[in-house]
Scaffold this motif. Structure first.
Motif, PDB file in Angstrom:
ATOM      1  N   ALA A   1     -32.537  -5.040   4.688  1.00  0.00           N
ATOM      2  CA  ALA A   1     -33.667  -4.175   4.193  1.00  0.00           C
ATOM      3  C   ALA A   1     -33.477  -3.751   2.862  1.00  0.00           C
ATOM      4  O   ALA A   1     -32.323  -2.946   2.556  1.00  0.00           O
ATOM      5  CB  ALA A   1     -33.773  -3.050   5.134  1.00  0.00           C
ATOM      6  N   ARG A   2     -34.292  -3.470   1.870  1.00  0.00           N
ATOM      7  CA  ARG A   2     -34.495  -2.831   0.788  1.00  0.00           C
ATOM      8  C   ARG A   2     -35.100  -1.311   0.710  1.00  0.00           C
ATOM      9  O   ARG A   2     -35.106  -0.708  -0.182  1.00  0.00           O
ATOM     10  CB  ARG A   2     -34.784  -3.517  -0.307  1.00  0.00           C
ATOM     11  CG  ARG A   2     -33.961  -4.905  -0.465  1.00  0.00           C
ATOM     12  CD  ARG A   2     -34.716  -5.817  -1.680  1.00  0.00           C
ATOM     13  NE  ARG A   2     -34.501  -4.941  -3.138  1.00  0.00           N
ATOM     14  CZ  ARG A   2     -33.605  -4.944  -3.502  1.00  0.00           C
ATOM     15  NH1 ARG A   2     -32.453  -5.417  -3.317  1.00  0.00           N
ATOM     16  NH2 ARG A   2     -33.493  -4.113  -4.807  1.00  0.00           N
ATOM     17  N   VAL A   3     -35.304  -0.822   2.051  1.00  0.00           N
ATOM     18  CA  VAL A   3     -35.924   0.504   2.106  1.00  0.00           C
ATOM     19  C   VAL A   3     -35.032   0.989   3.109  1.00  0.00           C
ATOM     20  O   VAL A   3     -34.430   0.487   3.981  1.00  0.00           O
ATOM     21  CB  VAL A   3     -37.525   0.602   2.301  1.00  0.00           C
ATOM     22  CG1 VAL A   3     -38.088  -0.131   1.295  1.00  0.00           C
ATOM     23  CG2 VAL A   3     -37.718  -0.252   3.563  1.00  0.00           C
ATOM     24  N   PRO A   4     -35.319   2.628   3.471  1.00  0.00           N
ATOM     25  CA  PRO A   4     -34.480   2.958   4.678  1.00  0.00           C
ATOM     26  C   PRO A   4     -34.980   2.342   5.859  1.00  0.00           C
ATOM     27  O   PRO A   4     -36.229   2.162   5.935  1.00  0.00           O
ATOM     28  CB  PRO A   4     -34.863   4.331   4.476  1.00  0.00           C
ATOM     29  CG  PRO A   4     -34.874   4.592   2.715  1.00  0.00           C
ATOM     30  CD  PRO A   4     -35.699   3.413   2.557  1.00  0.00           C
ATOM     31  N   VAL A   5     -34.195   2.414   6.924  1.00  0.00           N
ATOM     32  CA  VAL A   5     -34.662   1.786   8.165  1.00  0.00           C
ATOM     33  C   VAL A   5     -34.316   2.832   9.315  1.00  0.00           C
ATOM     34  O   VAL A   5     -33.075   3.074   9.178  1.00  0.00           O
ATOM     35  CB  VAL A   5     -34.062   0.582   8.559  1.00  0.00           C
ATOM     36  CG1 VAL A   5     -34.688   0.034  10.085  1.00  0.00           C
ATOM     37  CG2 VAL A   5     -34.237  -0.689   7.512  1.00  0.00           C
ATOM     38  N   LEU A   6     -35.096   3.362  10.114  1.00  0.00           N
ATOM     39  CA  LEU A   6     -34.729   4.209  11.196  1.00  0.00           C
ATOM     40  C   LEU A   6     -34.631   3.449  12.274  1.00  0.00           C
ATOM     41  O   LEU A   6     -35.651   2.670  12.598  1.00  0.00           O
ATOM     42  CB  LEU A   6     -35.953   5.384  11.368  1.00  0.00           C
ATOM     43  CG  LEU A   6     -35.355   6.250  12.557  1.00  0.00           C
ATOM     44  CD1 LEU A   6     -35.859   7.825  12.089  1.00  0.00           C
ATOM     45  CD2 LEU A   6     -35.856   6.070  13.814  1.00  0.00           C
TER      46      LEU A   6
END
Length: 296
Positions: free
Chosen positions: A288-293
């Protein structure tokens, strides 16, 4: 290094859902990104940061002849503790610069798995933030070990921050990777504080099929209804994997809709299975290149 702002001011929650945010340090350059992201969350929700600094303490070696601990180890421990104090002081200055309350908690891991120690300490927080290192197979493997322990043993949602340039905060567009699992439902609930501030939320189902409660054409309606009852105008998307993994499909769709946050359940098929043969959680963690919750 600074987080790009999506608006000139960040609205504060009327009743903050998150009061304590833990940041688990894995001793890489990416730790700074985790602290900065957590600081932005703390400012939005009037929360306090608890930075968890892990010290791996070597076990005393036994002298083969005298059968006593090596007398040099007290000095080794003193040196490690002094180094940890210096690092903690530097981190406290960083927190002061971010303008958020908090402190550094140094945990000495002696004859105990440091990742499990971090998970135990994180149970007193509302959210955990962890950074994925930029490169180095060993560093990434260590971070993944911490992530797995925190996800399974802390009982708290985990935000994994990627090593690339951070997205604007707070996120304006989010993608919810939905499946009919307790993990996905828990992640959806835990992510509400962030989703409520988004301009657009897409709920994605990959290769949807009918279940006992929803026909194929109605899959995802329960998740949409849940979000809408919380005042979130979500949109339902479906896609076919077409030979890709579920994780790859999620990541491709996240890029397609310009998502700045992904929400997903973690390890729905079990940690050992995903560790050995791979799975959605591993794909999202490593790629992932964005934050993941994540939530479990």
């Amino acid at each position: 290094m600074s987080l790009p702002a999506s608006q000139t001011t960040v609205p504060h929650a009327v009743s903050s859902p998150w009061r304590e945010i833990a940041v688990a340090l894995v001793q890489t350059r990416s730790d700074a990104l985790a602290i900065e992201f957590a600081g932005a969350v703390a400012r939005q929700f009037d929360a306090r940061l608890q930075v968890l600094q892990l010290m791996v303490m070597p076990a005393p070696m036994i002298d083969a002849w005298a059968m006593i601990p090596d007398p040099s180890f007290p000095q080794i421990y003193d040196d490690l503790r002094e180094s940890a104090r210096a690092a903690a002081d530097s981190t406290r200055k960083t927190l002061a610069g971010l303008g958020v309350p908090g402190d550094v908690r140094t945990l000495e891991a002696l004859c105990v798995e440091p990742a499990s120690l971090a998970a135990g300490a994180a149970r007193s927080s509302d959210l955990v933030v962890l950074a994925r290192p930029e490169d180095g197979q060993a560093d990434v493997a260590i971070a993944h070990t911490y992530f797995s322990a925190l996800l399974h043993e802390s009982g708290r949602p985990i935000v994994v921050v990627p090593p690339n340039d951070l997205q604007p905060y707070p996120p304006r567009r989010a993608l919810v990777a939905w499946s009919d699992t307790p993990e996905a439902a828990r992640a959806l609930r835990e992510a509400l504080p962030l989703l409520e501030g988004c301009e657009r939320v897409n709920v994605l189902l990959v290769d949807p099929v009918a279940n006992a409660l929803e026909a194929r054409e109605d899959r995802g309606s329960g998740a949409l209804g849940y979000l809408r009852r919380h005042g979130i105008a979500a949109h339902l998307d479906t896609c076919k994997s077409r030979g890709r993994s579920i994780g790859e499909s999620i990541l491709a769709h996240a890029q397609h809709v310009s998502a700045e946050l992904i929400v997903a359940g973690g390890y729905g098929h079990g940690k050992v299975r995903e560790w050995v043969i791979g799975g959605t959680t591993r794909d999202l963690f490593f790629q992932a290149r964005v934050p993941v919750l994540f939530a479990h």
